[in-house]
Design a protein around this motif. Sequence first.
Motif, PDB file in Angstrom:
ATOM      1  N   ALA A 184    -100.444  -5.497  19.884  1.00 25.72           N
ATOM      2  CA  ALA A 184    -101.490  -5.521  18.855  1.00 25.72           C
ATOM      3  C   ALA A 184    -102.032  -4.122  18.585  1.00 25.72           C
ATOM      4  CB  ALA A 184    -102.620  -6.462  19.284  1.00 25.72           C
ATOM      5  N   ILE A 185    -102.256  -3.334  19.638  1.00 22.37           N
ATOM      6  CA  ILE A 185    -102.749  -1.973  19.443  1.00 22.37           C
ATOM      7  C   ILE A 185    -101.703  -1.114  18.725  1.00 22.37           C
ATOM      8  CG2 ILE A 185    -103.470   0.120  20.647  1.00 22.37           C
ATOM      9  CD1 ILE A 185    -104.754  -1.683  22.753  1.00 22.37           C
ATOM     10  N   GLY A 186    -100.439  -1.305  19.064  1.00 19.85           N
ATOM     11  CA  GLY A 186     -99.387  -0.599  18.336  1.00 19.85           C
ATOM     12  C   GLY A 186     -99.344  -0.981  16.872  1.00 19.85           C
ATOM     13  N   TRP A 229    -104.486   6.123  13.824  1.00 19.73           N
ATOM     14  CA  TRP A 229    -104.704   6.344  15.245  1.00 19.73           C
ATOM     15  C   TRP A 229    -106.147   6.147  15.679  1.00 19.73           C
ATOM     16  CZ3 TRP A 229    -100.886   6.658  18.615  1.00 19.73           C
ATOM     17  CH2 TRP A 229     -99.609   7.023  18.152  1.00 19.73           C
ATOM     18  N   LEU A 230    -107.104   6.371  14.800  1.00 19.65           N
ATOM     19  CA  LEU A 230    -108.500   6.306  15.221  1.00 19.65           C
ATOM     20  C   LEU A 230    -108.909   4.913  15.700  1.00 19.65           C
ATOM     21  CD1 LEU A 230    -111.207   7.643  15.622  1.00 19.65           C
ATOM     22  CD2 LEU A 230    -111.718   7.240  13.198  1.00 19.65           C
ATOM     23  N   PRO A 231    -108.761   3.851  14.889  1.00 23.79           N
ATOM     24  CA  PRO A 231    -109.131   2.522  15.416  1.00 23.79           C
ATOM     25  C   PRO A 231    -108.265   2.087  16.586  1.00 23.79           C
ATOM     26  CG  PRO A 231    -108.025   2.310  13.306  1.00 23.79           C
ATOM     27  CD  PRO A 231    -108.289   3.771  13.500  1.00 23.79           C
ATOM     28  N   ALA A 232    -106.995   2.493  16.571  1.00 27.38           N
ATOM     29  CA  ALA A 232    -106.130   2.145  17.706  1.00 27.38           C
ATOM     30  C   ALA A 232    -106.582   2.855  18.969  1.00 27.38           C
ATOM     31  CB  ALA A 232    -104.684   2.507  17.386  1.00 27.38           C
ATOM     32  N   VAL A 280    -109.675   3.807  19.698  1.00 31.12           N
ATOM     33  CA  VAL A 280    -110.902   3.161  20.162  1.00 31.12           C
ATOM     34  C   VAL A 280    -110.580   1.864  20.883  1.00 31.12           C
ATOM     35  CG1 VAL A 280    -113.041   2.076  19.401  1.00 31.12           C
ATOM     36  CG2 VAL A 280    -112.315   4.229  18.368  1.00 31.12           C
ATOM     37  N   MET A 281    -109.671   1.084  20.324  1.00 34.23           N
ATOM     38  CA  MET A 281    -109.298  -0.182  20.951  1.00 34.23           C
ATOM     39  C   MET A 281    -108.575   0.060  22.273  1.00 34.23           C
ATOM     40  SD  MET A 281    -109.765  -3.338  20.196  1.00 34.23           S
ATOM     41  CE  MET A 281    -109.481  -4.688  21.336  1.00 34.23           C
ATOM     42  N   LEU A 282    -107.762   1.098  22.325  1.00 34.16           N
ATOM     43  CA  LEU A 282    -107.049   1.413  23.565  1.00 34.16           C
ATOM     44  C   LEU A 282    -108.029   1.841  24.659  1.00 34.16           C
ATOM     45  CD1 LEU A 282    -104.395   1.823  25.096  1.00 34.16           C
ATOM     46  CD2 LEU A 282    -104.301   4.139  24.140  1.00 34.16           C
ATOM     47  N   ALA A 283    -109.026   2.645  24.299  1.00 35.51           N
ATOM     48  CA  ALA A 283    -110.024   3.064  25.291  1.00 35.51           C
ATOM     49  C   ALA A 283    -110.808   1.862  25.810  1.00 35.51           C
ATOM     50  CB  ALA A 283    -110.970   4.091  24.662  1.00 35.51           C
ATOM     51  N   ILE A 295    -108.538  -0.073  28.205  1.00 32.00           N
ATOM     52  CA  ILE A 295    -108.402   0.584  29.508  1.00 32.00           C
ATOM     53  C   ILE A 295    -109.657   0.366  30.351  1.00 32.00           C
ATOM     54  CG2 ILE A 295    -108.208   2.827  30.645  1.00 32.00           C
ATOM     55  CD1 ILE A 295    -106.390   3.698  28.345  1.00 32.00           C
ATOM     56  N   ALA A 296    -110.831   0.518  29.725  1.00 30.64           N
ATOM     57  CA  ALA A 296    -112.079   0.288  30.465  1.00 30.64           C
ATOM     58  C   ALA A 296    -112.165  -1.153  30.958  1.00 30.64           C
ATOM     59  CB  ALA A 296    -113.266   0.618  29.567  1.00 30.64           C
ATOM     60  N   PHE A 297    -111.785  -2.091  30.104  1.00 32.87           N
ATOM     61  CA  PHE A 297    -111.785  -3.506  30.479  1.00 32.87           C
ATOM     62  C   PHE A 297    -110.847  -3.755  31.651  1.00 32.87           C
ATOM     63  CE2 PHE A 297    -109.904  -7.728  30.121  1.00 32.87           C
ATOM     64  CZ  PHE A 297    -111.008  -8.542  29.971  1.00 32.87           C
ATOM     65  N   THR A 298    -109.657  -3.179  31.595  1.00 31.41           N
ATOM     66  CA  THR A 298    -108.662  -3.386  32.647  1.00 31.41           C
ATOM     67  C   THR A 298    -109.119  -2.779  33.973  1.00 31.41           C
ATOM     68  OG1 THR A 298    -106.896  -3.348  30.990  1.00 31.41           O
ATOM     69  CG2 THR A 298    -106.258  -3.041  33.292  1.00 31.41           C
ATOM     70  N   LEU A 299    -109.672  -1.574  33.925  1.00 30.19           N
ATOM     71  CA  LEU A 299    -110.123  -0.924  35.153  1.00 30.19           C
ATOM     72  C   LEU A 299    -111.275  -1.686  35.788  1.00 30.19           C
ATOM     73  CD1 LEU A 299    -109.992   2.849  34.129  1.00 30.19           C
ATOM     74  CD2 LEU A 299    -108.391   1.597  35.584  1.00 30.19           C
ATOM     75  N   TRP A 300    -112.215  -2.157  34.971  1.00 29.81           N
ATOM     76  CA  TRP A 300    -113.378  -2.847  35.525  1.00 29.81           C
ATOM     77  C   TRP A 300    -112.985  -4.165  36.161  1.00 29.81           C
ATOM     78  CZ3 TRP A 300    -116.340  -7.273  35.067  1.00 29.81           C
ATOM     79  CH2 TRP A 300    -117.610  -7.207  35.636  1.00 29.81           C
TER      80      TRP A 300
END
Length: 204
Positions: A129-131, A139-142, A144-147, A150-155
């Motif tokens: 989906a991000i791709g 690239w900008l909205p992608a 933001v969504m990727l960041a 990543i935060a969701f996955t790490l937490w």
Amino acid sequence: EGPLPFWLGAIFVKLLGPWLGPITAARLVTVFWFFIGTWALWYATYRLARRDEAQPVALAFGGEATPRDYGRMMADVSVLFVTATFGVLVRVHETGAEPALLALVCIALFGLAFALDDPWKGSAAAGVAIGAIVLTRGWLPAGVMLAAAIAFTLWFGEQRALHHIARHHRMPVRMSGDADMGDAVALQDAAFDDLQRRIERPCR
């Protein structure tokens, strides 16, 4: 704007244009994105709302909704809330990249919610989906969504690790042959309960 929405629009015009006309066929792409987005949003909310840490406080005399019913209610509310938003309705009626972007963000949210139960499949869905967001809006909205992903996955990865440690480090004390085994078990139980409260506090 990226080429992905227009690629899909061209496919719809090619397949349905001879029967419906090119204008109507192109507008059906917006309907397609709308249904894909609402479906993904509904199931993302459902999978999150039926989790144990998302359940409301139990009623004093019972009768609260089951996790499945509570998840369905929250999923219905999320879809109704999105469809009732004026800005979303305006964008959905446009033949541009915005309806596709909204649908792909919902798919990414569904992938992250699914990753809590199946990390590999959920991460793959969110990554695709991000791709696709890159091909839709750049690239900008992608990014933001990727960041956010990543935060969701790490937490949640940290929460999984704490649960794993708490579950597997409780037994050795109970099985030891020390004379003060009762005191050790009591201390271990207190530490375990404190750890559980720390894990569950951010989720509520």
